[in-house]
Design a protein around this motif. Structure first.
Motif, PDB file in Angstrom:
ATOM      1  N   ARG A  83       0.826  -1.195   0.000  1.00  0.00           N
ATOM      2  CA  ARG A  83       0.000   0.000   0.000  1.00  0.00           C
ATOM      3  C   ARG A  83       0.870   1.258   0.000  1.00  0.00           C
ATOM      4  O   ARG A  83       0.580   2.221  -0.715  1.00  0.00           O
TER       5      ARG A  83
ATOM      6  N   GLU B  84       2.200   1.797  -3.517  1.00  0.00           N
ATOM      7  CA  GLU B  84       1.201   2.305  -4.450  1.00  0.00           C
ATOM      8  C   GLU B  84       0.979   3.806  -4.265  1.00  0.00           C
ATOM      9  O   GLU B  84       0.959   4.568  -5.243  1.00  0.00           O
ATOM     10  N   TYR B  85       0.836   4.256  -3.021  1.00  0.00           N
ATOM     11  CA  TYR B  85       0.557   5.670  -2.779  1.00  0.00           C
ATOM     12  C   TYR B  85       1.768   6.547  -3.093  1.00  0.00           C
ATOM     13  O   TYR B  85       1.615   7.642  -3.657  1.00  0.00           O
TER      14      TYR B  85
ATOM     15  N   SER C 211      -6.912   0.850  -1.932  1.00  0.00           N
ATOM     16  CA  SER C 211      -6.028   1.329  -2.978  1.00  0.00           C
ATOM     17  C   SER C 211      -6.453   2.738  -3.374  1.00  0.00           C
ATOM     18  O   SER C 211      -7.558   3.187  -3.068  1.00  0.00           O
TER      19      SER C 211
END
Length: 257
Positions: free
Chosen positions: A49, A52-53, A144
């Motif tokens: 996570r 992704e960010y 997400s």
């Protein structure tokens, strides 16, 4: 204590090496390395996570992001602020730089994520090139980016998101990375969006804190009075912050004593 003075003192404090600031030609690649504390590493999906960010919100036209992850780190505390403000995490990085710990720092941002609390400030801490933040359990629960933006309560035109603990934890993580890259709180902005006040990462919850003295950004934008307005967040750095990041040319050098 001034953040630069604090970090500059850590070489002698560690007795393992010296962390020194260096300027270099304007960068086209920024290195960010993330470590999880042992407490943070117990939550599935935290690293994915974070990746992704960060790949979404540290991706700018003026540099490419080189993001990597180290092995879990043993710490004396899971407090996301104290592990850096006490000197423990910077000293560990200094030790790793000279081969005394299995930690390999990078020049630009060295971020430690812990399982520390996210209710009472400070929940994280950022120095030039060094940062830490708590809240791994909340990051593990976060959707997400695309799933979050698909929620009905999100203003998809302005990418405004709710101010809940999971989302706020990720914004604070981005906030501490901003500090590690030289940004200050005044590089953030807040703005009206309907009946809400929205805070960008560097201002974050200071936007509605009575303890924060600032009333305008580094670039001159006034902060609206939060009053009784709803509180919302944005993950995107303000234009003022992005201008500063575009000029970034710092780094750390490590030398043995």
């Amino acid at each position: 204590m001034n953040r630069r003075v604090f970090l500059g003192s850590l070489g002698s404090l560690a007795s393992v090496g010296t962390l020194a600031y260096a300027t270099r030609e304007p960068v086209d690649t920024v290195e960010v390395r993330v470590w999880l504390s042992e407490g943070a590493a117990q939550y599935d999906g935290v690293a994915d996570r974070i990746r992704e960010y960060l790949e979404r919100f540290l991706d700018f036209e003026f540099w490419s992001l080189e993001l990597s992850f180290g092995e879990p780190v043993s710490t004396s505390t899971e407090d996301g602020a104290r592990v850096t403000s006490s000197g423990e995490w910077p000293v560990a990085l200094a030790a790793g730089a000279v081969g005394r710990r299995d930690i390999d720092p990078v020049s630009d941002v060295n971020l430690l994520v812990t399982d520390g609390q996210m209710r009472e400030a400070p929940t994280g801490y950022g120095l030039p090139h060094v940062a830490s933040v708590g809240g791994a359990r909340y990051i593990a629960e976060l959707e997400s980016v695309d799933e979050l933006y698909d929620l009905s309560e999100v203003d998809t035109d302005r990418r405004v998101v709710p101010n809940d603990r999971r989302i706020r934890t990720m914004q604070i993580l981005i906030h501490e990375i901003g500090h590690a890259l030289g940004l200050q709180h005044e590089h953030g902005v807040s703005f009206r969006d309907g009946d809400a006040i929205v805070a960008t990462p560097m201002l974050s919850s200071y936007a509605w804190s009575s303890n924060y003295d600032g009333d305008h950004s580094h670039c001159g934008a006034s902060y609206p009075d939060p009053g009784d307005h709803a509180r919302k967040l944005s993950f995107e750095f303000s234009t003022c912050a992005r201008r500063e990041l575009a000029e970034y040319n710092g780094g750390l050098l490590y030398s043995r004593q």
